[in-house]
Design a protein around this motif. Structure first.
Motif, PDB file in Angstrom:
ATOM      1  N   PRO A 145      40.196  49.548  42.083  1.00  0.00           N
ATOM      2  CA  PRO A 145      39.708  48.232  41.649  1.00  0.00           C
ATOM      3  C   PRO A 145      40.815  47.213  41.451  1.00  0.00           C
ATOM      4  O   PRO A 145      40.593  46.008  41.636  1.00  0.00           O
ATOM      5  N   ALA A 146      42.017  47.665  41.093  1.00  0.00           N
ATOM      6  CA  ALA A 146      43.128  46.726  40.934  1.00  0.00           C
ATOM      7  C   ALA A 146      43.480  46.069  42.264  1.00  0.00           C
ATOM      8  O   ALA A 146      43.815  44.883  42.317  1.00  0.00           O
ATOM      9  N   GLN A 147      43.406  46.830  43.365  1.00  0.00           N
ATOM     10  CA  GLN A 147      43.704  46.261  44.675  1.00  0.00           C
ATOM     11  C   GLN A 147      42.659  45.214  45.067  1.00  0.00           C
ATOM     12  O   GLN A 147      42.983  44.165  45.622  1.00  0.00           O
ATOM     13  N   PHE A 204      43.908  47.341  36.005  1.00  0.00           N
ATOM     14  CA  PHE A 204      44.834  46.315  36.482  1.00  0.00           C
ATOM     15  C   PHE A 204      46.170  46.407  35.744  1.00  0.00           C
ATOM     16  O   PHE A 204      47.242  46.309  36.363  1.00  0.00           O
ATOM     17  N   ALA A 205      46.102  46.613  34.438  1.00  0.00           N
ATOM     18  CA  ALA A 205      47.331  46.721  33.648  1.00  0.00           C
ATOM     19  C   ALA A 205      48.137  47.953  34.044  1.00  0.00           C
ATOM     20  O   ALA A 205      49.363  47.902  34.139  1.00  0.00           O
ATOM     21  N   GLU A 206      47.448  49.071  34.303  1.00  0.00           N
ATOM     22  CA  GLU A 206      48.144  50.291  34.712  1.00  0.00           C
ATOM     23  C   GLU A 206      48.837  50.101  36.060  1.00  0.00           C
ATOM     24  O   GLU A 206      49.932  50.616  36.287  1.00  0.00           O
ATOM     25  N   ALA A 207      48.189  49.350  36.957  1.00  0.00           N
ATOM     26  CA  ALA A 207      48.722  49.195  38.316  1.00  0.00           C
ATOM     27  C   ALA A 207      49.800  48.127  38.411  1.00  0.00           C
ATOM     28  O   ALA A 207      50.713  48.242  39.231  1.00  0.00           O
ATOM     29  N   THR A 208      49.712  47.072  37.575  1.00  0.00           N
ATOM     30  CA  THR A 208      50.602  45.922  37.754  1.00  0.00           C
ATOM     31  C   THR A 208      51.488  45.604  36.560  1.00  0.00           C
ATOM     32  O   THR A 208      52.488  44.888  36.714  1.00  0.00           O
ATOM     33  N   GLY A 209      51.110  46.079  35.372  1.00  0.00           N
ATOM     34  CA  GLY A 209      51.842  45.697  34.174  1.00  0.00           C
ATOM     35  C   GLY A 209      51.405  44.366  33.604  1.00  0.00           C
ATOM     36  O   GLY A 209      52.001  43.869  32.639  1.00  0.00           O
ATOM     37  N   PHE A 210      50.354  43.765  34.175  1.00  0.00           N
ATOM     38  CA  PHE A 210      49.826  42.483  33.713  1.00  0.00           C
ATOM     39  C   PHE A 210      48.387  42.646  33.254  1.00  0.00           C
ATOM     40  O   PHE A 210      47.662  43.499  33.754  1.00  0.00           O
TER      41      PHE A 210
END
Length: 279
Positions: free
Chosen positions: A3-5, A39-45
């Motif tokens: 889902p982050a992608q 999203f936070a796990e994948a990008t840090g944001f």
């Protein structure tokens, strides 16, 4: 599917439009809570912090280039007023928009570049078909990129620009859209044109890029998943399938083909990837 992608793709391709967390989560196919964590796990944001950082970074680039109307930039970045935009800009970068415009300097600013989408190879790819493609002309929005430095993460926003301006391209043939990679060099630089087939270039406005695609033999791959995972398919084609196939890639443009099944609003519907090969 990650889902982050999906969220990254949607944000980058709709950066100039109003965005909400609910809307982005809906496109990603998960709940708000799920997306915030993923999203936070994948990008840090956090999702909206990334949106804000990307919008302010693009605004900073325009200011350094001499953008005359700060209010227009504020509205494009989804701020309701000059004051709100200035406050957010100063909080983020430590300087005012007027200072950046006056100094034309970005070296002291920590700009947020697009986060590159996942590009690891797939375990399986559907067998391609062989096709002979006709010669045709493509016109659209062109940008110069480099395969190695992550700049290709800006391609979704290029497509957004294309969809806003495609009605101004004269002599269009059909409704199929093409993403053409051409004019590559040994340093990994290449032109990417998001465009449409046209009958000729005779009255094409100068702001549009164009390319002639010759009659050519192609290996044609189908990408059925969400557009955000296209780099995994492309990476698998070039780094796994083609080396194992024994085929030689021809020195000609390669392109993505988006027919009427593809939905540019959601990124679903699939596409084809046409890779030129020698006879």
């Amino acid at each position: 599917m990650n889902p982050a992608q999906k969220a990254l793709w949607y944000i980058e391709s709709h950066l100039g439009a109003p965005l909400t967390l609910d809307e982005i989560a809906g496109v990603a196919g998960v709940s708000r809570f799920h997306l915030v964590r993923a999203f936070a796990e994948a990008t840090g944001f956090s999702v909206m912090r990334y949106v804000r950082a990307r919008r302010l970074s693009e605004a900073a680039r325009q200011l350094a280039a001499g953008a005359p109307d700060i209010l227009s930039l504020a509205l494009d970045a989804d701020y309701g007023s000059h004051e709100a935009f200035t406050r957010a800009f100063r909080d983020h970068f430590g300087v005012t928009p007027e200072t950046v415009r006056a100094t034309t300097c970005l070296t002291t600013l920590k700009l947020q570049e697009p986060i590159t989408m996942i590009s690891t190879a797939l375990d399986h790819i559907d067998p391609p078909r062989i096709a002979t493609g006709k010669a045709f002309l493509v016109a659209g929005i062109g940008e110069r990129y480099n395969h190695a430095n992550g700049s290709t993460a800006g391609i979704p926003s290029q497509w957004q620009d294309y969809h806003l301006r495609c009605g101004d391209i004269p002599r269009q043939v059909g409704k199929v859209a093409y993403g053409v990679c051409c004019n590559g060099d040994d340093a990994g630089n290449f032109d990417y044109i998001a465009g449409v087939e046209v009958a000729d270039f005779s009255d094409l406005p100068r702001e549009f890029a164009h390319v002639r695609i010759p009659e050519q033999k192609y290996v044609v791959f189908t990408h059925k998943d969400h557009i955000s995972t296209i780099r995994r398919t492309v990476n698998t084609i070039w780094n796994r399938w083609l080396p194992q196939s024994g085929m030689t890639v021809a020195d000609a443009p390669n392109f993505e083909r988006y027919d009427e099944n593809f939905d540019p609003g959601t990124g679903n519907g699939g596409l084809e990837i046409w890779v030129p090969v020698e006879e």
